[in-house]
Design an enzyme around this catalytic site. Structure first.
Site, PDB file in Angstrom:
ATOM      1  N   GLU A 162       7.198  87.135 135.350  1.00 34.35           N
ATOM      2  CA  GLU A 162       7.177  87.057 136.806  1.00 34.35           C
ATOM      3  C   GLU A 162       5.883  86.427 137.289  1.00 34.35           C
ATOM      4  OE1 GLU A 162       9.902  90.927 137.816  1.00 34.35           O
ATOM      5  OE2 GLU A 162       7.752  91.194 137.979  1.00 34.35           O
TER       6      GLU A 162
ATOM      7  N   CYS B  61       3.402  93.320 127.720  1.00 34.86           N
ATOM      8  CA  CYS B  61       1.976  93.563 127.474  1.00 34.86           C
ATOM      9  C   CYS B  61       1.848  94.621 126.395  1.00 34.86           C
ATOM     10  CB  CYS B  61       1.294  94.053 128.758  1.00 34.86           C
ATOM     11  SG  CYS B  61      -0.504  94.221 128.598  1.00 34.86           S
TER      12      CYS B  61
ATOM     13  N   CYS C  89      -1.190 100.718 129.148  1.00 39.64           N
ATOM     14  CA  CYS C  89      -1.796 101.559 130.193  1.00 39.64           C
ATOM     15  C   CYS C  89      -0.672 102.355 130.874  1.00 39.64           C
ATOM     16  CB  CYS C  89      -2.544 100.706 131.209  1.00 39.64           C
ATOM     17  SG  CYS C  89      -3.812  99.661 130.449  1.00 39.64           S
TER      18      CYS C  89
ATOM     19  N   SER D  11     -10.633  95.648 134.371  1.00 38.92           N
ATOM     20  CA  SER D  11      -9.842  96.797 134.822  1.00 38.92           C
ATOM     21  C   SER D  11     -10.493  98.059 134.283  1.00 38.92           C
ATOM     22  CB  SER D  11      -8.407  96.660 134.319  1.00 38.92           C
ATOM     23  OG  SER D  11      -7.807  95.542 134.937  1.00 38.92           O
ATOM     24  N   LEU D  12     -11.373  98.646 135.067  1.00 42.70           N
ATOM     25  CA  LEU D  12     -12.158  99.780 134.568  1.00 42.70           C
ATOM     26  C   LEU D  12     -11.416 101.100 134.795  1.00 42.70           C
ATOM     27  CD1 LEU D  12     -14.938 100.045 133.169  1.00 42.70           C
ATOM     28  CD2 LEU D  12     -15.836 100.800 135.375  1.00 42.70           C
ATOM     29  N   HIS D  13     -11.131 101.398 136.039  1.00 47.78           N
ATOM     30  CA  HIS D  13     -10.301 102.554 136.438  1.00 47.78           C
ATOM     31  C   HIS D  13     -10.907 103.927 136.169  1.00 47.78           C
ATOM     32  CE1 HIS D  13      -7.409  99.532 137.272  1.00 47.78           C
ATOM     33  NE2 HIS D  13      -7.032  99.333 136.033  1.00 47.78           N
TER      34      HIS D  13
ATOM     35  N   CYS E  62       0.249  94.879 142.131  1.00 48.54           N
ATOM     36  CA  CYS E  62      -0.437  95.165 140.874  1.00 48.54           C
ATOM     37  C   CYS E  62       0.282  96.250 140.098  1.00 48.54           C
ATOM     38  CB  CYS E  62      -1.849  95.673 141.136  1.00 48.54           C
ATOM     39  SG  CYS E  62      -2.869  94.569 142.090  1.00 48.54           S
TER      40      CYS E  62
HETATM   41  N1  SAH Z   1      -3.990  93.119 131.565  1.00 48.03           N
HETATM   42  C1  SAH Z   1      -4.921  92.610 132.549  1.00 48.03           C
HETATM   43  C2  SAH Z   1      -4.226  91.785 133.593  1.00 48.03           C
HETATM   44  C3  SAH Z   1      -3.307  92.558 134.519  1.00 48.03           C
HETATM   45  S1  SAH Z   1      -4.094  92.647 136.044  1.00 48.03           S
HETATM   46  C4  SAH Z   1      -5.686  93.759 133.159  1.00 48.03           C
HETATM   47  O1  SAH Z   1      -5.294  94.898 132.972  1.00 48.03           O
HETATM   48  O2  SAH Z   1      -6.706  93.518 133.779  1.00 48.03           O
HETATM   49  C5  SAH Z   1      -3.203  93.870 136.862  1.00 48.03           C
HETATM   50  C6  SAH Z   1      -4.164  94.831 137.528  1.00 48.03           C
HETATM   51  O3  SAH Z   1      -3.392  95.846 138.194  1.00 48.03           O
HETATM   52  C7  SAH Z   1      -5.028  95.554 136.513  1.00 48.03           C
HETATM   53  O4  SAH Z   1      -6.284  95.831 137.055  1.00 48.03           O
HETATM   54  C8  SAH Z   1      -4.226  96.820 136.319  1.00 48.03           C
HETATM   55  O5  SAH Z   1      -4.984  97.847 135.746  1.00 48.03           O
HETATM   56  C9  SAH Z   1      -3.783  97.107 137.724  1.00 48.03           C
HETATM   57  N2  SAH Z   1      -2.646  98.012 137.797  1.00 48.03           N
HETATM   58  C10 SAH Z   1      -1.755  98.283 136.830  1.00 48.03           C
HETATM   59  N3  SAH Z   1      -0.844  99.170 137.266  1.00 48.03           N
HETATM   60  C11 SAH Z   1      -1.171  99.448 138.536  1.00 48.03           C
HETATM   61  C12 SAH Z   1      -0.587 100.283 139.525  1.00 48.03           C
HETATM   62  N4  SAH Z   1       0.507 101.004 139.269  1.00 48.03           N
HETATM   63  N5  SAH Z   1      -1.177 100.306 140.736  1.00 48.03           N
HETATM   64  C13 SAH Z   1      -2.274  99.584 140.988  1.00 48.03           C
HETATM   65  N6  SAH Z   1      -2.861  98.771 140.104  1.00 48.03           N
HETATM   66  C14 SAH Z   1      -2.316  98.707 138.886  1.00 48.03           C
END
Ligand code: SAH
Length: 367
Positions: A108, A128, A132, A240-242, A359
């Site tokens: 997509e 992927c 996560c 993507s730290l979180h 996202c």
């Molecule tokens: N794999 C890479 C590229 C994907 S970017 C990465 O993780 O950075 C997509 C972004 O959206 C990432 O920061 C991911 O962690 C975030 N993301 C994933 N699931 C999400 C959700 N349910 N709500 C908000 N952000 C999310």
């Protein structure tokens, strides 16, 4: 089949996509044309049409003889992406497209038009392998890596829609590209670097999009962050730290068990120094999981004094997940703590949420 909880760095081997002009660097394109029995200078002409004018219909390449057009189109411009479905929202200014690849894999991309810019969110892998738990793409596992041409074609498709005035707001240009669609870009490093070059190099080598407008987002594959810093082009890096602590990040971003928070941030700062670019830190706020005031303080401790910007993302809903977005007051407190510590922070809009295009919602499920 992937084992639950397993991280997949190596993409399964599948039939390669057909050879395509956009996989090739300028010199390789000249060689490819010579091999077809055409003069090398035709490579630049074709590249100008394809990358500069987004013109994929060979009958419009009137500066080439008709038989040369057909030969090049036939051998070097096979159709890689077939649209399966497009859905839009925001009065047509947000468009998500599901594409079928030559082998049936689905990916997509999302186009988002704002008053002052057009951002395309593109995929670098089908599925992927990073697993996560809050991300819909991660739940389906990794199908395969995309080729450089398959990545660039997503942008060209958006550029053509804008040229034709199909997106409300009149003809426009793609100004920003985020590698934030499906996949972990740095797990498909070579193809992604190739795609970045095709995007940012001037016509005819590439599309001539400013490297400033390109962001590569990663879970934190430290060796590849260092490779990217050494190799350029100087795109913006998003991490993507979180979570600021390893205990929580180990469960939210499983690759943290391989490269932890401090290793990832060290690599990010080195990247920022090498490119003189502000690093973006992505932080999806999840209710009662990572949104506590003390975690905001800890995050500020880690980031203070660095060239950084925090993108807070209210968690987008995904199927089967028990997690939800933070309470508004907790989000406000989290953001204020960072601001008070002098850290630039913005809350990302939730564009595309109602079409599962925001996202973490890209799953390429066609019902
Ligand atoms: N794999 C890479 C590229 C994907 S970017 C990465 O993780 O950075 C997509 C972004 O959206 C990432 O920061 C991911 O962690 C975030 N993301 C994933 N699931 C999400 C959700 N349910 N709500 C908000 N952000 C999310």
């Amino acid at each position: 089949m992937p084992v639950p909880g397993e991280l997949v760095f190596e993409a399964p081997r599948r039939g390669k996509p057909p050879a395509h002009l956009l996989d090739l660097a300028p010199e390789e394109r000249r060689t490819a044309l010579l091999e077809l029995g055409l003069p090398a200078f035709r490579a630049d002409q074709v590249s100008r049409h394809v990358l500069g004018r987004h013109e994929d219909d060979p009958s419009a390449w009137t500066d080439l003889p008709a038989d040369a057009r057909e030969l090049v189109a036939d051998r070097l411009l096979p159709r890689l992406l077939t649209p399966v479905r497009s859905i839009d929202c925001d009065s047509g200014t947000t468009v998500k497209t599901v594409w079928r690849l030559h082998d049936g894999a689905l990916v997509e991309s999302v186009l988002m038009r704002y008053p002052d810019r057009v951002t395309m969110c593109i995929s670098s892998q089908a599925g992927c392998g990073m697993n996560c738990p809050f991300c819909a793409t991660g739940q389906g596992g990794l199908t395969r890596n995309l080729s450089t041409a398959e990545i660039v074609e997503q942008v060209l498709a958006g550029a053509r829609a804008l040229d034709r005035g199909e997106v409300p707001g009149g003809p426009g240009r793609v100004s920003n590209i985020v590698f934030m669609g499906m996949g972990e870009p740095l797990a498909n490093y070579r193809a992604v670097v190739g795609a970045v070059r095709r995007l940012v190099e001037p016509v005819p080598a590439g599309m001539g999009i400013s490297a400033r407008g390109v962001t590569v987002s990663t879970v934190g594959l430290v060796p590849r962050i260092r490779d990217l810093a050494a190799e350029g082009p100087p795109v913006t890096l998003a991490v993507s730290l979180h979570a600021p602590d390893d205990e929580l990040r180990d469960s939210l971003v499983p690759v943290n068990t391989r490269w932890n928070v401090s290793e990832v941030l060290d690599a990010a700062w080195a990247y920022g120094e090498a490119t003189r670019r502000r690093v973006s830190i992505e932080y999806a706020l999840i209710k009662d999981i990572n949104d506590q005031a003390w975690r905001a303080e800890l995050l500020a401790d880690l980031l203070a004094g660095h060239l950084v910007h925090v993108n807070v993302i209210p968690l987008n809903p995904t199927p089967g997940s028990q997690w939800t977005a933070s309470r508004p007051e907790d989000e406000r407190t989290f953001v204020r703590i960072l601001e008070r510590r002098g850290i630039p922070v913005t809350v990302r809009d939730t564009r595309g949420r109602e079409i599962d295009g925001a996202c973490g919602q890209l799953a390429a499920i066609v019902d």
